[in-house]
Motif scaffolding. Structure first.
Motif, PDB file in Angstrom:
ATOM      1  N   MET A 117     -17.614  -2.722  -3.387  1.00  0.00           N
ATOM      2  CA  MET A 117     -17.250  -1.374  -3.741  1.00  0.00           C
ATOM      3  C   MET A 117     -16.008  -1.354  -4.625  1.00  0.00           C
ATOM      4  SD  MET A 117     -18.285   1.625  -3.396  1.00  0.00           S
ATOM      5  CE  MET A 117     -18.072   3.270  -2.937  1.00  0.00           C
ATOM      6  N   ALA A 118     -15.095  -2.242  -4.343  1.00  0.00           N
ATOM      7  CA  ALA A 118     -13.874  -2.307  -5.143  1.00  0.00           C
ATOM      8  C   ALA A 118     -14.180  -2.714  -6.577  1.00  0.00           C
ATOM      9  CB  ALA A 118     -12.878  -3.268  -4.510  1.00  0.00           C
ATOM     10  N   ALA A 119     -15.187  -3.566  -6.755  1.00  0.00           N
ATOM     11  CA  ALA A 119     -15.562  -3.982  -8.113  1.00  0.00           C
ATOM     12  C   ALA A 119     -16.129  -2.806  -8.904  1.00  0.00           C
ATOM     13  CB  ALA A 119     -16.575  -5.121  -8.049  1.00  0.00           C
ATOM     14  N   LEU A 166     -15.360   0.351  -8.451  1.00  0.00           N
ATOM     15  CA  LEU A 166     -14.238   1.222  -8.785  1.00  0.00           C
ATOM     16  C   LEU A 166     -13.411   0.650  -9.931  1.00  0.00           C
ATOM     17  CD1 LEU A 166     -12.998   2.448  -5.289  1.00  0.00           C
ATOM     18  CD2 LEU A 166     -14.209   3.749  -7.037  1.00  0.00           C
ATOM     19  N   ARG A 167     -13.243  -0.683  -9.966  1.00  0.00           N
ATOM     20  CA  ARG A 167     -12.503  -1.289 -11.071  1.00  0.00           C
ATOM     21  C   ARG A 167     -13.248  -1.127 -12.386  1.00  0.00           C
ATOM     22  NH1 ARG A 167     -12.245  -6.790  -9.564  1.00  0.00           N
ATOM     23  NH2 ARG A 167     -12.760  -6.262  -7.449  1.00  0.00           N
ATOM     24  N   ILE A 168     -14.556  -1.302 -12.363  1.00  0.00           N
ATOM     25  CA  ILE A 168     -15.353  -1.125 -13.585  1.00  0.00           C
ATOM     26  C   ILE A 168     -15.317   0.328 -14.023  1.00  0.00           C
ATOM     27  CG2 ILE A 168     -17.701  -1.208 -14.508  1.00  0.00           C
ATOM     28  CD1 ILE A 168     -18.143  -3.672 -12.720  1.00  0.00           C
ATOM     29  N   THR A 169     -15.393   1.242 -13.064  1.00  0.00           N
ATOM     30  CA  THR A 169     -15.331   2.666 -13.387  1.00  0.00           C
ATOM     31  C   THR A 169     -13.977   3.028 -13.971  1.00  0.00           C
ATOM     32  OG1 THR A 169     -16.876   3.151 -11.607  1.00  0.00           O
ATOM     33  CG2 THR A 169     -15.584   4.980 -12.437  1.00  0.00           C
ATOM     34  N   ALA A 170     -12.902   2.478 -13.423  1.00  0.00           N
ATOM     35  CA  ALA A 170     -11.567   2.757 -13.950  1.00  0.00           C
ATOM     36  C   ALA A 170     -11.371   2.130 -15.332  1.00  0.00           C
ATOM     37  CB  ALA A 170     -10.504   2.243 -12.984  1.00  0.00           C
ATOM     38  N   ALA A 178     -11.759   6.972  -9.054  1.00  0.00           N
ATOM     39  CA  ALA A 178     -11.482   5.625  -9.542  1.00  0.00           C
ATOM     40  C   ALA A 178     -10.197   5.576 -10.356  1.00  0.00           C
ATOM     41  CB  ALA A 178     -12.648   5.128 -10.393  1.00  0.00           C
ATOM     42  N   LEU A 179      -9.897   6.636 -11.089  1.00  0.00           N
ATOM     43  CA  LEU A 179      -8.711   6.636 -11.943  1.00  0.00           C
ATOM     44  C   LEU A 179      -7.445   7.062 -11.211  1.00  0.00           C
ATOM     45  CD1 LEU A 179     -10.164   8.145 -15.227  1.00  0.00           C
ATOM     46  CD2 LEU A 179      -9.501   5.776 -14.801  1.00  0.00           C
ATOM     47  N   ALA A 180      -7.519   8.103 -10.399  1.00  0.00           N
ATOM     48  CA  ALA A 180      -6.306   8.686  -9.814  1.00  0.00           C
ATOM     49  C   ALA A 180      -6.269   8.624  -8.296  1.00  0.00           C
ATOM     50  CB  ALA A 180      -6.171  10.131 -10.271  1.00  0.00           C
ATOM     51  N   GLY A 181      -7.281   8.107  -7.666  1.00  0.00           N
ATOM     52  CA  GLY A 181      -7.275   7.998  -6.216  1.00  0.00           C
ATOM     53  C   GLY A 181      -7.512   9.326  -5.534  1.00  0.00           C
ATOM     54  N   SER A 182      -7.142   9.377  -4.263  1.00  0.00           N
ATOM     55  CA  SER A 182      -7.420  10.581  -3.472  1.00  0.00           C
ATOM     56  C   SER A 182      -6.573  11.772  -3.929  1.00  0.00           C
ATOM     57  CB  SER A 182      -7.168  10.303  -1.992  1.00  0.00           C
ATOM     58  OG  SER A 182      -5.814   9.938  -1.784  1.00  0.00           O
TER      59      SER A 182
END
Length: 113
Positions: free
Chosen positions: A1-3, A5-9, A65-69
């Protein structure tokens, strides 16, 4: 899942487009949604749902993904705050057709006499 989010960011526009198009194609592929006749004028339900899900889901996923919660909370608050301009949109939405109908009736009645 972290991967993911990194690709999305790293590629937010590409991720947003993929989510939007994916939701559009997915809702068109689901038979009960694609064959539903609930919208007026024969408009497809999958077009409406695909757009709403694609844009809404894409916006929240990319913002997460960019700014978090904190970004998601801010986006949700901004989405709720737009109610004031909605009033003016609804006023225009109802007054323009009513006004156009009244004008066309006045022109028609003037021609009948």
């Amino acid at each position: 899942m972290a991967a993911v989010l990194r690709i999305t960011a790293r590629h937010p526009v590409l991720a947003f487009m993929a989510i939007g198009l994916g939701a559009g194609f997915l809702t068109a592929a689901i038979r009960p949604i694609a064959e539903a006749d609930v919208l007026p004028y024969g408009l497809p339900l999958h077009g409406f749902l695909g757009g709403v899900l694609g844009v809404g889901l894409g916006a929240f996923v990319v913002t997460a993904a960019l700014a978090g919660s904190e970004g998601v909370v801010d986006l949700a608050q901004c989405s709720v705050r737009w109610r004031a301009p909605l009033r003016w949109y609804l006023v225009a939405l109802f007054t323009v057709p009513v006004g156009a109908t009244l004008i066309s009736l006045a022109i028609y009645m003037a021609q009948v006499r």
